[in-house]
Write an enzyme that holds these catalytic residues in place. Structure first.
Site, PDB file in Angstrom:
ATOM      1  N   GLY A 209       0.840  -1.206   0.000  1.00 30.14           N
ATOM      2  CA  GLY A 209       0.000   0.000   0.000  1.00 30.14           C
ATOM      3  C   GLY A 209       0.865   1.242   0.000  1.00 30.14           C
ATOM      4  N   ASN A 210       0.276   2.367   0.309  1.00 25.24           N
ATOM      5  CA  ASN A 210       1.060   3.597   0.450  1.00 25.24           C
ATOM      6  C   ASN A 210       0.387   4.516   1.466  1.00 25.24           C
ATOM      7  OD1 ASN A 210      -0.775   5.506  -1.030  1.00 25.24           O
ATOM      8  ND2 ASN A 210      -0.376   4.025  -2.682  1.00 25.24           N
ATOM      9  N   TYR A 211       1.003   5.661   1.729  1.00 25.23           N
ATOM     10  CA  TYR A 211       0.564   6.528   2.836  1.00 25.23           C
ATOM     11  C   TYR A 211      -0.610   7.450   2.494  1.00 25.23           C
ATOM     12  CZ  TYR A 211       4.799   5.164   5.312  1.00 25.23           C
ATOM     13  OH  TYR A 211       5.758   4.459   5.961  1.00 25.23           O
ATOM     14  N   ALA A 277      -3.453   7.723  -5.249  1.00 28.53           N
ATOM     15  CA  ALA A 277      -2.055   7.274  -5.298  1.00 28.53           C
ATOM     16  C   ALA A 277      -2.094   5.798  -5.686  1.00 28.53           C
ATOM     17  CB  ALA A 277      -1.408   7.474  -3.942  1.00 28.53           C
TER      18      ALA A 277
END
Ligand code: C5P
Length: 400
Positions: A209-211, A277
């Site tokens: 995943g990402n932030y 994102a």
């Protein structure tokens, strides 16, 4: 009459500023609004329901039950009836109840049933306003999408001078009128917005995943909907939710699902803002079982995902607007322009990880909008809600 046909709930709470609510009520009615007053028990100590009922031409609602036994005041019906709810003045205690769902009076239950936008004008002594609990509650209410009409600095009932005076009725009226006149400017338009991260499954319990928090995309969706547009918000996994009822949230997890939903909805849209994102790579294989400890090293093989913005850019018609984001760490402007051209975007919003207070997780952002004509607009660090206003203004300049 600028508020003809508008239905407004005016919530009044126990502050000395309640006397100003009578003036506010008069102004709203004079502009043609139909106003239903809901007052707390403490509010009635400061201003009498007789005055408010005479000014609004309606009985004032205070308790859960009407004057005659057996009549229940339905907060649900009232919450659905209104085009706008305005709580003025809002005390520290009512703010706390609204922020925390303490629905022990008619005003807070109505607030919790309301589907319409809510505007709140706090009024209290300067120390109460500056207290961390009040500031925290205001942040929570803002995160629900409520609009806070900041109190003014001035003389307070306590004799002290500071921030806490309820904004003047004339000014509150203008804010309400502005809201309704702005509201319709994107009426009839439909937008697609992507937001949040994507999760790429590795095995049943792990993902890449990402932030991304989704805050920027959700703020854009709210801003578009607030101006009358219908919005399809294709959202990756986030912990926030959309407030405006014109936003249809389509929840997805992976880049692949986001691709499919975006492709499905784009042809019916007047424009799209690609704020998500999206993972650039995804595992080649998803394990069926949880991968156990014990391996020495574990190399994951990844394959590229499809670029959604690029795919929409390829099928975009002349009447559609397509906007993207560029999150850069070096050669920012150059990279952003390249992306805009390659993906066939009408404009790109550049934000840099090098700017403090910009990008992931935070409530603020600092952007540059670069247009197809290479026109560059630089903006200061602002709240994501204000940044969303700038982005929607850009969209409007291209579409209207
Ligand atoms: O090429 P890059 O990922 O930096 O481009 C960012 C822009 O492209 C953003 O608007 C993002 O939402 C969009 N994007 C996309 N699908 C991908 C990757 C990026 O829509 N797979």
């Amino acid at each position: 009459m600028r508020l003809e046909g508008k239905k407004i709930i005016l919530g009044i709470t126990g502050s000395i500023a309640a006397y100003k609510a009578a003036m506010l009520l008069r102004l709203l009615v004079k502009e043609g609004a139909e106003v239903q007053v809901v007052i707390t028990a403490a509010g009635k100590e400061f201003i009498t329901p007789v005055t408010l009922s005479a000014l609004s031409g309606k009985p004032v609602i205070s308790g859960f039950f009407g004057a005659n036994d057996g009549i229940w005041n339905s907060h649900v019906d009232l919450g659905l009836w209104a085009d706008l709810m305005l709580v003025a003045p809002a005390t520290a205690s009512t703010l706390a109840k609204m922020a925390n769902g303490i629905a022990d009076n008619m005003l807070v239950t109505t607030y919790m049933s309301a589907k319409c936008p809510v505007f709140i004008a706090p009024a209290m002594d300067l120390d109460m306003f500056a207290h961390p609990s009040t500031l925290k509650n205001l942040d929570v209410l803002k995160s629900f999408g409520n609009v806070i009409i900041e109190p003014a600095v001035g003389e307070l009932a306590s004799g002290l001078t500071g921030k806490g005076r309820m904004e003047e009725p004339e000014r509150i009226l203008e804010i309400v009128v502005d809201y309704f006149s702005l509201k319709g400017s994107l009426k009839g338009k439909t937008f697609l917005v992507t937001a949040g991260p994507t999760f790429e499954k590795i095995d049943p319990v792990r993902f890449i995943g990402n932030y991304s928090s989704g805050k920027m995309g959700y703020a854009i969706a709210e801003q578009l909907a607030g101006q009358g547009a219908n919005v399809v918000l294709v959202s990756g996994p986030v912990s926030i939710s959309a407030v405006n009822s014109r936003i249809k949230v389509v929840k997805v997890e992976s880049a692949d699902e986001m691709f499919a939903e975006s492709m499905a909805h784009f042809p019916n849209s007047d424009g799209a803002v690609m704020c998500a994102a999206v993972a650039d790579f995804t595992p080649v294989m998803v394990e069926n079982y949880k991968t156990k400890r014990g391996k020495s090293n574990w190399a994951l093989e990844l394959k590229p995902t499809r670029d959604i913005a690029q795919a929409l850019g390829n099928i975009k018609t002349e009447n559609q607007i397509l906007a993207g984001f560029a999150l850069e760490t070096s050669d920012e402007l150059e990279n952003a322009v390249q992306k805009m051209v390659k993906k066939n975007l009408d404009f790109i919003v550049l934000n840099s990880l090098n700017d403090k207070g910009a990008c992931f997780q935070v409530d603020t952002n600092k952007i540059t909008i670069i247009g197809k004509d290479n026109n560059q607009q630089f903006f200061e660090l602002k709240s994501k809600k204000e940044v969303a206003v700038d982005i929607v203004e850009k969209i409007k300049s291209l579409i209207l």
